[in-house]
Design a protein around this motif. Structure first.
Motif, PDB file in Angstrom:
ATOM      1  N   GLU A  53       0.841  -1.165   0.100  1.00 23.24           N
ATOM      2  CA  GLU A  53       0.044   0.021  -0.034  1.00 23.24           C
ATOM      3  C   GLU A  53       0.926   1.243   0.153  1.00 23.24           C
ATOM      4  N   ILE A  57       1.363   4.259  -2.576  1.00 25.63           N
ATOM      5  CA  ILE A  57       0.959   5.784  -2.546  1.00 25.63           C
ATOM      6  C   ILE A  57       2.380   6.541  -2.990  1.00 25.63           C
ATOM      7  N   ILE A  61       1.847   9.249  -5.848  1.00 28.40           N
ATOM      8  CA  ILE A  61       2.116  10.344  -5.786  1.00 28.40           C
ATOM      9  C   ILE A  61       3.379  10.975  -6.236  1.00 28.40           C
ATOM     10  N   VAL A 168      -4.438  16.897  -0.169  1.00 30.74           N
ATOM     11  CA  VAL A 168      -4.906  15.500  -0.378  1.00 30.74           C
ATOM     12  C   VAL A 168      -3.546  14.499  -0.112  1.00 30.74           C
ATOM     13  N   ARG A 172      -2.997  11.180   2.569  1.00 31.14           N
ATOM     14  CA  ARG A 172      -2.725   9.994   2.202  1.00 31.14           C
ATOM     15  C   ARG A 172      -1.611   9.379   3.002  1.00 31.14           C
ATOM     16  N   GLU A 175      -2.320   8.507   6.340  1.00 32.20           N
ATOM     17  CA  GLU A 175      -2.992   7.008   6.309  1.00 32.20           C
ATOM     18  C   GLU A 175      -1.864   6.186   6.391  1.00 32.20           C
TER      19      GLU A 175
ATOM     20  N   LEU B  25      -5.295   6.872  -5.609  1.00 30.33           N
ATOM     21  CA  LEU B  25      -4.684   7.263  -4.543  1.00 30.33           C
ATOM     22  C   LEU B  25      -5.356   6.662  -3.172  1.00 30.33           C
ATOM     23  N   ASP B  28      -5.102   3.103  -2.838  1.00 29.34           N
ATOM     24  CA  ASP B  28      -4.008   2.811  -2.582  1.00 29.34           C
ATOM     25  C   ASP B  28      -4.010   2.480  -0.853  1.00 29.34           C
TER      26      ASP B  28
END
Lengths: 203, 86
Positions: A53, A57, A61, A168, A172, A175, B25, B28
């Protein structure tokens, strides 16, 4: 592997050239909290991310940051079109012009060239993700400062889009940090490097 | 971009490409979110449709999408940093 797409992530269409603005906005290309640093940071860090994960990301990104490099470059390109020598001298753009004419060169507003000194890739996902959260906040505040300096709605519009993306991405990365922390167990309560000291099981 | 229809289609395409990217995103970090997956599939389907429509009318968005026989159309259309081309 990457593939180029012939569109900007968000449109840039600036009617009035303004080299003084370009001198300020260039910091988001090659400055300490700029988009080249962001892309380089995330795309370098992803190899030590301990789970798919977070690898995803950082990859996704980091890839978006490359699209932001292109948007900022398009803004600079359009702000420095068709300049007269008089405009170049009066705007203070002459100090950039002497080295780069109107080419796009990655530097900070202060003139300091882009440097990897402004970023880290530590091999420790907890340290990296804390840096990433800070980096998104620093980029957000740079865009806030640019918005304080710019009146032209043609320039403000794409800058506002870029500012929102920092928010944003911050979400992420928050998280991601939670995910890595959840992988730590009671023996790693004080958060040693989970990629090096205690390799995670492949999943 | 003199062609108003081209710009309108490009705007729709950019909006839906953005939706696909932003949903990716989100997925993810939420890979098992069924609602997110449904949104992603819907937007991706629309994105594929609009990409084909745009490329058929105005040329390839990626070099590999070119189907040219006479002249490589990838280098015949403007790059997006020019005013009115994004």
């Amino acid at each position: 592997m990457w593939q180029y797409e012939k569109t900007l992530q968000y449109p840039v269409d600036i009617k009035n050239p303004d080299p003084a603005l370009a001198k300020v906005i260039i910091s988001q290309l090659g400055g300490p909290d700029g988009e080249i640093g962001a892309a380089t940071r995330y795309l370098s860090q992803r190899y030590s991310a301990p789970c798919r994960e977070v690898q995803g990301i950082l990859t996704d990104i980091g890839t978006e940051e490359l699209a932001h490099v292109e948007m900022i470059s398009a803004i600079l390109y359009q702000l420095t079109r068709n300049l007269s020598m008089d405009e170049i001298k009066r705007s203070g753009f002459d100090t950039y012009f002497v080295d780069h004419t109107t080419g796009i060169y990655p530097q900070a507003a202060s003139g300091v060239p882009f440097s990897a000194d402004t970023l880290q890739s530590t091999g420790d996902p907890l340290a990296d993700l804390h840096e990433d959260l800070a980096a998104e906040q620093k980029a957000r505040l740079s865009y806030d400062n640019i918005l304080r300096l710019v009146d032209d709605p043609d320039v403000r519009d794409p800058i506002k889009f870029l500012r929102e993306r920092e928010i944003v991405h911050y979400q992420r990365f928050g998280e991601s940090l939670r995910k890595v922390q959840d992988m730590l167990d009671s023996k790693n309560f004080y958060a040693f490097n989970p990629s090096f000291d205690k390799p995670a099981k492949r999943r | 971009m003199a062609d108003n229809e081209k710009q309108k289609l490009l705007r729709r395409l950019q909006a839906v490409r953005f939706a696909v990217h932003d949903a990716a995103l989100y997925l993810d970090s939420h890979p098992a979110c069924r609602e997110g997956l449904k949104y992603f599939r819907e937007k991706r389907e629309l994105c594929e449709k609009l990409t084909k429509q745009y490329e058929d009318a105005y040329g390839p968005l990626t070099a590999s999408a070119s189907a040219a026989e006479e002249r490589f159309d990838w280098v015949c259309t403007p790059f997006p940093w020019e005013r009115g081309e994004s």
